[in-house]
Motif scaffolding. Structure first.
Motif, PDB file in Angstrom:
ATOM      1  N   SER A 103       0.831  -1.316  -0.154  1.00 50.83           N
ATOM      2  CA  SER A 103       0.114  -0.155  -0.073  1.00 50.83           C
ATOM      3  C   SER A 103       0.632   1.376   0.032  1.00 50.83           C
ATOM      4  O   SER A 103       0.211   2.443   0.342  1.00 50.83           O
ATOM      5  CB  SER A 103      -0.975   0.020   1.135  1.00 50.83           C
ATOM      6  N   GLU A 123       3.828  -3.538  -7.455  1.00 56.14           N
ATOM      7  CA  GLU A 123       3.248  -4.430  -6.645  1.00 56.14           C
ATOM      8  C   GLU A 123       2.111  -5.225  -7.428  1.00 56.14           C
ATOM      9  O   GLU A 123       1.581  -4.887  -8.500  1.00 56.14           O
ATOM     10  CB  GLU A 123       2.073  -3.547  -5.573  1.00 56.14           C
ATOM     11  N   GLU A 125      -0.962  -6.844  -6.156  1.00 55.70           N
ATOM     12  CA  GLU A 125      -2.469  -6.713  -5.675  1.00 55.70           C
ATOM     13  C   GLU A 125      -2.919  -5.311  -6.084  1.00 55.70           C
ATOM     14  O   GLU A 125      -2.342  -4.388  -5.560  1.00 55.70           O
ATOM     15  CB  GLU A 125      -2.387  -6.913  -4.250  1.00 55.70           C
ATOM     16  N   GLU A 126      -3.954  -5.354  -6.696  1.00 56.78           N
ATOM     17  CA  GLU A 126      -4.611  -4.242  -7.750  1.00 56.78           C
ATOM     18  C   GLU A 126      -5.025  -3.268  -6.603  1.00 56.78           C
ATOM     19  O   GLU A 126      -4.703  -1.923  -6.607  1.00 56.78           O
ATOM     20  CB  GLU A 126      -5.572  -4.676  -8.375  1.00 56.78           C
ATOM     21  N   LYS A 127      -5.515  -3.635  -5.326  1.00 53.34           N
ATOM     22  CA  LYS A 127      -6.159  -2.740  -4.406  1.00 53.34           C
ATOM     23  C   LYS A 127      -5.077  -1.823  -3.587  1.00 53.34           C
ATOM     24  O   LYS A 127      -5.256  -0.720  -3.246  1.00 53.34           O
ATOM     25  CB  LYS A 127      -7.237  -3.458  -3.550  1.00 53.34           C
ATOM     26  N   SER A 128      -4.019  -2.954  -3.316  1.00 53.89           N
ATOM     27  CA  SER A 128      -3.003  -2.090  -2.467  1.00 53.89           C
ATOM     28  C   SER A 128      -2.269  -1.194  -3.325  1.00 53.89           C
ATOM     29  O   SER A 128      -2.114  -0.007  -2.899  1.00 53.89           O
ATOM     30  CB  SER A 128      -1.949  -3.463  -2.139  1.00 53.89           C
ATOM     31  N   ARG A 148       2.187  -2.235 -11.946  1.00 49.58           N
ATOM     32  CA  ARG A 148       1.751  -3.648 -11.379  1.00 49.58           C
ATOM     33  C   ARG A 148       2.471  -4.809 -11.892  1.00 49.58           C
ATOM     34  O   ARG A 148       2.758  -4.746 -13.252  1.00 49.58           O
ATOM     35  CB  ARG A 148       0.133  -3.704 -11.723  1.00 49.58           C
ATOM     36  N   PRO A 152       2.576 -13.220 -10.326  1.00 48.62           N
ATOM     37  CA  PRO A 152       3.078 -13.319  -9.153  1.00 48.62           C
ATOM     38  C   PRO A 152       4.855 -13.595  -9.347  1.00 48.62           C
ATOM     39  O   PRO A 152       5.458 -13.255  -8.094  1.00 48.62           O
ATOM     40  CB  PRO A 152       2.651 -14.481  -8.291  1.00 48.62           C
ATOM     41  N   HIS A 173       6.116 -12.916   2.099  1.00 41.46           N
ATOM     42  CA  HIS A 173       4.870 -13.027   1.552  1.00 41.46           C
ATOM     43  C   HIS A 173       4.863 -13.785   0.021  1.00 41.46           C
ATOM     44  O   HIS A 173       3.918 -14.001  -0.745  1.00 41.46           O
ATOM     45  CB  HIS A 173       4.257 -11.539   1.162  1.00 41.46           C
ATOM     46  N   SER A 245      -2.854 -19.414   1.295  1.00 45.67           N
ATOM     47  CA  SER A 245      -3.289 -17.844   1.858  1.00 45.67           C
ATOM     48  C   SER A 245      -2.536 -17.735   3.015  1.00 45.67           C
ATOM     49  O   SER A 245      -2.054 -16.391   3.153  1.00 45.67           O
ATOM     50  CB  SER A 245      -4.673 -17.885   2.079  1.00 45.67           C
ATOM     51  N   ARG A 248       0.862 -16.714   1.592  1.00 51.43           N
ATOM     52  CA  ARG A 248       0.757 -15.359   1.450  1.00 51.43           C
ATOM     53  C   ARG A 248       0.672 -14.070   2.280  1.00 51.43           C
ATOM     54  O   ARG A 248       1.166 -13.187   2.189  1.00 51.43           O
ATOM     55  CB  ARG A 248      -0.419 -15.318   0.096  1.00 51.43           C
TER      56      ARG A 248
END
Length: 259
Positions: A103, A123, A125-128, A148, A152, A173, A245, A248
């Motif tokens: 973030s 990064e 993760e799109e929302k981060s 982006r 991975p 992570h 998960s 991650r």
């Protein structure tokens, strides 16, 4: 003046202190939910606070903002693990890859401290990444490019040769196969005499897994035992989480030998 942010899991009160500062107080509905920090005084505007809340949730709202603003938190680690080895002046005119910027907390710190260094923040993760971009816009950084990851285990094609690569609270992570693939790619993108920094990654040899579960001895357990142990005994809402998960989330740190 007070502002209440609506959320199903908590009550978030924001009190204006002056024209630039406001106090955040988070009251979580479920007392057993883990929260590293429930109060913070910030310079973030209300809109940016709401964006952090949307991505991080109420339990980590104050902590995420403090990661950027608290000089004794992430900033102190960056100063020790980055500038403790290379002076800021030596980074002028160079290029730095901040891989796994999340973030954007550490990216904001680095961009502030190195205004003459070209910084690429990457990064998956799109929302981060979207939150990191909002932070960058708030600070009006001109030395920062945010990208982006295409996958991975791949770097963006825009990344060419860089002088420094930083993995700040990132390595843990990565999935095991991603660690091997990405570190090789990064090494290939590193300029001669460039430096790869890996910091804030939990030591797998430590008796308490502080990063993801808060549980003792889980670092020493095999995967097929560590997974159920984490789901049953951790107080950090891990019930039902798959092993992938959990990986991650960062349940497995590293050792110097592995890196």
């Amino acid at each position: 003046m007070n502002t209440i942010l609506a959320h199903e899991d908590a009550v978030i009160r924001i009190t204006e202190i002056n024209s630039v500062s406001r106090r955040i107080e988070v009251e979580i509905n479920e007392p057993s939910v883990f929260s590293p920090r429930k109060r913070w005084i910030t310079r973030y505007p209300i809109e940016l606070i709401e964006a952090v809340l949307k991505v991080k949730g109420p339990a980590y709202l104050c902590d995420e903002i403090a990661r950027d603003e608290d000089p004794s938190y992430v900033e102190s680690d960056i100063f020790a693990s980055l500038f403790g080895y290379v002076s800021k002046n030596d980074m002028d005119g160079k290029r730095l890859l901040d891989f796994g910027c999340g973030s954007g907390a550490s990216t904001m710190i680095i961009s502030r401290e190195l205004p003459n260094c070209r910084i690429y923040a990457v990064e998956l993760e799109e929302k981060s990444l979207a939150l990191a971009q909002l932070r960058a816009a708030y600070y009006h950084f001109e030395n920062l490019m945010m990208l982006r990851s295409p996958a991975p285990d791949r770097l963006p094609e825009q990344i060419q040769q860089v002088d420094y690569i930083l993995l700040s609270a990132v390595y843990e992570h990565l999935l095991p196969d991603e660690r091997q693939s990405l570190l090789l790619q990064m090494w290939q993108h590193l300029a001669p005499e460039g430096i790869l920094f890996i910091n804030q990654t939990p030591d797998r040899r430590f008796p308490i897994e502080t990063h993801t579960t808060g549980l003792p001895f889980i670092n020493y357990l095999p995967n097929f035992v560590a997974g159920p142990f984490a789901r049953i005994f951790s107080k950090r809402g891990l019930r039902g989480a798959s092993w992938e998960s959990l990986l991650r989330k960062g349940i497995r740190g590293a050792t110097p030998t592995e890196i």
